[in-house]
Each structure stands twice: as C-alpha cells, then as structure tokens.
Design a protein around this motif. Structure first.
Motif, PDB file in Angstrom:
ATOM      1  N   SER A 173      -6.079   4.594   5.154  1.00 42.26           N
ATOM      2  CA  SER A 173      -6.059   3.693   4.005  1.00 42.26           C
ATOM      3  C   SER A 173      -7.432   3.748   3.336  1.00 42.26           C
ATOM      4  CB  SER A 173      -5.766   2.261   4.449  1.00 42.26           C
ATOM      5  OG  SER A 173      -6.847   1.755   5.217  1.00 42.26           O
TER       6      SER A 173
ATOM      7  N   ASP B 294     -15.306  -4.620  -2.516  1.00 43.00           N
ATOM      8  CA  ASP B 294     -15.890  -3.826  -1.439  1.00 43.00           C
ATOM      9  C   ASP B 294     -15.612  -2.337  -1.626  1.00 43.00           C
ATOM     10  OD1 ASP B 294     -16.861  -6.120  -0.292  1.00 43.00           O
ATOM     11  OD2 ASP B 294     -15.342  -6.243   1.274  1.00 43.00           O
ATOM     12  N   ILE B 295     -14.413  -1.995  -2.092  1.00 42.13           N
ATOM     13  CA  ILE B 295     -14.092  -0.588  -2.339  1.00 42.13           C
ATOM     14  C   ILE B 295     -14.974  -0.048  -3.463  1.00 42.13           C
ATOM     15  CG2 ILE B 295     -12.332   1.005  -3.216  1.00 42.13           C
ATOM     16  CD1 ILE B 295     -11.824   0.263  -0.353  1.00 42.13           C
TER      17      ILE B 295
ATOM     18  N   GLU C  74      -8.107  -6.540  -2.500  1.00 35.04           N
ATOM     19  CA  GLU C  74      -9.518  -6.750  -2.827  1.00 35.04           C
ATOM     20  C   GLU C  74     -10.114  -5.432  -3.326  1.00 35.04           C
ATOM     21  OE1 GLU C  74     -10.868  -9.658  -2.831  1.00 35.04           O
ATOM     22  OE2 GLU C  74      -9.250 -10.730  -1.798  1.00 35.04           O
ATOM     23  N   LEU C  75     -10.900  -5.514  -4.392  1.00 30.34           N
ATOM     24  CA  LEU C  75     -11.506  -4.298  -4.949  1.00 30.34           C
ATOM     25  C   LEU C  75     -13.029  -4.251  -4.860  1.00 30.34           C
ATOM     26  CD1 LEU C  75      -9.591  -3.336  -8.224  1.00 30.34           C
ATOM     27  CD2 LEU C  75      -9.470  -2.286  -5.970  1.00 30.34           C
TER      28      LEU C  75
ATOM     29  N   GLU D  54     -18.360   0.589  -2.039  1.00 31.26           N
ATOM     30  CA  GLU D  54     -18.369   1.790  -1.197  1.00 31.26           C
ATOM     31  C   GLU D  54     -18.349   3.056  -2.049  1.00 31.26           C
ATOM     32  OE1 GLU D  54     -18.897   2.052   1.891  1.00 31.26           O
ATOM     33  OE2 GLU D  54     -18.010   0.413   3.043  1.00 31.26           O
TER      34      GLU D  54
ATOM     35  N   GLU E  95      -9.151   1.177   2.533  1.00 29.87           N
ATOM     36  CA  GLU E  95      -9.977   0.135   3.142  1.00 29.87           C
ATOM     37  C   GLU E  95     -10.621   0.604   4.448  1.00 29.87           C
ATOM     38  OE1 GLU E  95      -6.298  -2.136   1.485  1.00 29.87           O
ATOM     39  OE2 GLU E  95      -6.778  -0.136   2.241  1.00 29.87           O
ATOM     40  N   ALA E  96      -9.935   1.481   5.194  1.00 26.87           N
ATOM     41  CA  ALA E  96     -10.442   1.937   6.501  1.00 26.87           C
ATOM     42  C   ALA E  96     -11.265   3.216   6.400  1.00 26.87           C
ATOM     43  CB  ALA E  96      -9.272   2.170   7.458  1.00 26.87           C
ATOM     44  N   TRP E  97     -11.250   3.877   5.267  1.00 32.06           N
ATOM     45  CA  TRP E  97     -11.954   5.150   5.108  1.00 32.06           C
ATOM     46  C   TRP E  97     -13.464   4.965   5.281  1.00 32.06           C
ATOM     47  CZ3 TRP E  97     -11.646  10.099   5.381  1.00 32.06           C
ATOM     48  CH2 TRP E  97     -12.560  10.928   4.727  1.00 32.06           C
TER      49      TRP E  97
ATOM     50  N   LEU F  97      -4.309  -2.633  -3.876  1.00 27.81           N
ATOM     51  CA  LEU F  97      -5.272  -3.268  -2.979  1.00 27.81           C
ATOM     52  C   LEU F  97      -5.488  -4.726  -3.348  1.00 27.81           C
ATOM     53  CD1 LEU F  97      -8.023  -0.496  -2.662  1.00 27.81           C
ATOM     54  CD2 LEU F  97      -5.894  -0.769  -1.380  1.00 27.81           C
TER      55      LEU F  97
ATOM     56  N   GLY G 124       0.809  -1.206   0.000  1.00 23.38           N
ATOM     57  CA  GLY G 124       0.000   0.000   0.000  1.00 23.38           C
ATOM     58  C   GLY G 124       0.843   1.256   0.000  1.00 23.38           C
TER      59      GLY G 124
END
Length: 243
Positions: free
Chosen positions: A99, A127-128, A124-125, A131, A101-103, A122, A5
């Motif tokens: 990050s 889930d992003i 994994e994409l 979101e 992922e945590a945003w 990343l 990252g």
C-alpha cells in the motif's frame, strides 16, 4: 461489502471488468488524462521515477520507452502486481506489492513521483505528501491526478446511472468518506475540495507549478457526441508540483 484502497482489484470479476473498461478505445484515462500527464512530465530522459498506485504499470512501460533510467511501481493489489510484472518483463522497471501508506520511501531518491487516480482512495494525504516531498531530489517533481472534486462530492449521480447525462454536486465542503457504486461494487473514496489539495501540498513544502482540469481535446475523440458530453463537466484534477 465495501472495498477500500486496492482491495477491489483482488476480486477477480471486478479486476476483469476493470481491465476491459480501462482498455476500451475512448477511455477518458487514455484520451483526456494521460496526454496531459505526459505534457506536464516533459522530457523523462535519464530520470528515476516512482509510481504510486501503478496499477498494471503500462504507464511505467511507456515512461521507460521514453528514456527514464529506473521505474518503481507501488501497488496494493496482488492481481494488479501480477499484471504489472508481466508488462514490465524485460524492462528495467520493478513493481512492489505494498500500500502507499506502508511503502518505505527512500530519501532524495527520485526525480519524479507520479500517481494516476489513486490518491483519492486514501483517508489521509498529509503524511503521504510529506513522504513524497522527502523522497524527491532537489527540483524533483510530483505530478498526480485524482478524480475531480465535483464528482467525488456526491455519489447521487453515480448511483443513478453509469452513463450520466447530468451530474449532481452536493456536500462539496464536507470532506471525507464516500461510498461509490462502481462496476457493480461499493468502493470507498475520499472527497477533498480543490482548495484542500492545494493547501496540503503547500503545507509540506511543494511549489505548485501547474493545475489542470482535463479539458477534452476534440482531436482525441472519434465520437462528436462523446466529446460534447465530456465537455460538460471535469473528470480529473491534475497537479504538477516541484520540490
């Protein structure tokens, strides 16, 4: 040591080398990728923007000058956040240390979500992407660039030379982790096929409006030899999507 990252940019020497490299006169980011992104974005007047993996936020400064009314940059590197904070000083823009992922994405809050050459870091994409879709207002746009899959497929060319004259495409349909030598460090990236990016975007509900591969434009180059070299293989894959 492998950097994941944004962590590589917290290495002060790597950060310094990156900034020098990124700001050189014929950086492909500046003369190939950015003009296409700005073309796809179009009129930004009055829009709210989220920038994922914003780096030093110079792109955000440009968007604010072009008329966007708010800009939130998300960046996981402390060094980059400090640089972005300086660049956004006296603007309406904000940078957030987090990050992707945590945003904490806000629902239906943005007119445009943009990401420049960050999503291939990343694992994994899906889930992003979901979101991002949720965070956009109706008819909002998601415009992003990644390193082209013909480059991420194999690290053999990168390992052989930093100024390549030939490129090896291998293991193309084997998606997943790659460890690439870059600016004297080992940086983790994740390879995905063109098809995989496209299908993930469709899966979460995006309509794909445009796809570009960063065709070089001769008028952007001062060196004919560099233009001819860049015409040989794509560096970028750029998507323009609408909710």
């Amino acid at each position: 040591m492998e950097y994941r990252g944004a962590s590589a940019y917290n290495d002060d020497k790597f950060f310094e080398n990156y900034i020098n490299r990124r700001n050189r006169e014929e950086s492909p980011n500046n003369i190939i990728e950015k003009p296409i992104l700005l073309e796809l974005i179009g009129d930004i007047e009055g829009k709210k923007v989220l920038d994922l993996g914003c780096g030093d936020a110079k792109f955000g400064v440009e968007l604010l000058r072009n008329g966007c009314i708010s800009y939130d940059g998300v960046e996981g590197s402390e060094n980059m956040v400090r640089e972005a904070t300086k660049n956004l000083n006296k603007t309406e823009g904000k940078v957030h240390l987090s990050s992707m992922e945590a945003w904490k994405f806000q629902t239906e809050n943005y007119d445009l979500v943009v990401s420049r050459l960050a999503l291939h870091y990343l694992a994994e994409l899906k889930d992003i992407f979901q979101e991002v879709h949720n965070s956009l207002a109706d008819n909002g746009k998601f415009i992003f660039s990644v390193q082209h899959p013909v480059l991420t497929s194999s690290i053999k060319s990168a390992a052989a030379s930093s100024s390549k004259a030939d490129w090896i495409v291998d293991d193309y349909f084997n998606s997943g982790k790659r460890v690439e030598p870059w600016i004297d460090k080992k940086v983790v990236k994740y390879h995905r096929t063109f098809e995989e990016y496209y299908q993930l975007l469709k899966l979460v509900g995006f309509k794909i409006e445009d796809i570009r591969e960063g065709t070089p434009r001769v008028e952007k180059f001062s060196s004919e030899s560099e233009y001819k070299r860049r015409m040989r293989i794509p560096l970028f894959l750029i998507f323009s999507c609408e909710k």
